[in-house]
Scaffold this active site. Structure first.
Site, PDB file in Angstrom:
ATOM      1  N   CYS A  60     -17.274  22.627   2.351  1.00 36.01           N
ATOM      2  CA  CYS A  60     -16.682  22.489   1.295  1.00 36.01           C
ATOM      3  C   CYS A  60     -14.601  23.266   2.352  1.00 36.01           C
ATOM      4  O   CYS A  60     -14.437  24.159   2.593  1.00 36.01           O
ATOM      5  CB  CYS A  60     -16.493  23.625   0.148  1.00 36.01           C
ATOM      6  SG  CYS A  60     -15.426  22.984  -0.959  1.00 36.01           S
ATOM      7  N   ASP A  79     -23.162  38.849 -16.997  1.00 39.80           N
ATOM      8  CA  ASP A  79     -23.122  39.490 -16.572  1.00 39.80           C
ATOM      9  C   ASP A  79     -21.897  41.306 -16.962  1.00 39.80           C
ATOM     10  O   ASP A  79     -22.973  41.656 -17.072  1.00 39.80           O
ATOM     11  CB  ASP A  79     -22.175  40.050 -15.267  1.00 39.80           C
ATOM     12  CG  ASP A  79     -22.201  41.487 -14.293  1.00 39.80           C
ATOM     13  OD1 ASP A  79     -23.275  42.153 -14.314  1.00 39.80           O
ATOM     14  OD2 ASP A  79     -20.692  41.852 -14.873  1.00 39.80           O
TER      15      ASP A  79
END
Length: 158
Positions: A75, A127
């Site tokens: 990327c 999370d």
């Protein structure tokens, strides 16, 4: 189909975008996190000990878009003009749908940045409430739309 990330010896390479035209590029991605009612209620009622879950997920999603090239090997590192994140509450299914819209003026698209933004935003929600519900599921992370560049516009089938 020719794989542009492989050289003549079939070894990985980063595609040279130097000769491509700089154009406006926009990508919209989405994904969903589903959870039990206790976790959902804790988020919408702002009762999570780790802090404001949805606001933190938005910030994390923005950071995810900015860090994409550091995590995905092929990327390109590109300057982002903007990252916009919306999170929809889906009370009936105890889920949240996160949308990330990423925009740039560049020689390559921002699809990966939009997908990374969604993924990191959803992982941040996980999370922050995993102490309440470890069985949460993240699903449907996908590119909804992209515009600009040589390949033109793309819209996911509904």
């Amino acid at each position: 189909m020719l794989l542009t990330h492989l050289n003549e010896e079939n070894q990985p390479k980063m595609v040279d975008i130097g000769d491509k035209e700089t154009t406006e590029r926009i990508a919209l991605a989405s994904g969903r996190i589903s959870m039990n009612k206790e976790a959902y209620d804790a988020i919408v009622n702002h009762c999570v000990k780790k802090g404001p879950v949805l606001q933190t997920a938005i910030i994390a999603g923005i950071m995810g878009a900015k860090k994409t090239s550091e995590l995905i090997p092929m990327c390109h590192s590109i300057m982002l003009n903007g990252v916009d994140i919306d999170i929809l509450e889906e009370k009936e299914t105890c889920s949240f749908k996160l949308y990330a819209r990423v925009k740039t003026q560049a020689k390559t698209g921002v699809e990966m940045e939009a997908l990374m933004s969604v993924s990191i935003g959803l992982l941040t929600i996980y999370d922050m409430v995993k102490a309440i519900d470890k069985s949460m599921t993240i699903s449907g992370v996908m590119l909804e739309h992209k515009s600009g560049g040589k390949s033109g516009d793309y819209n996911a089938k509904k």
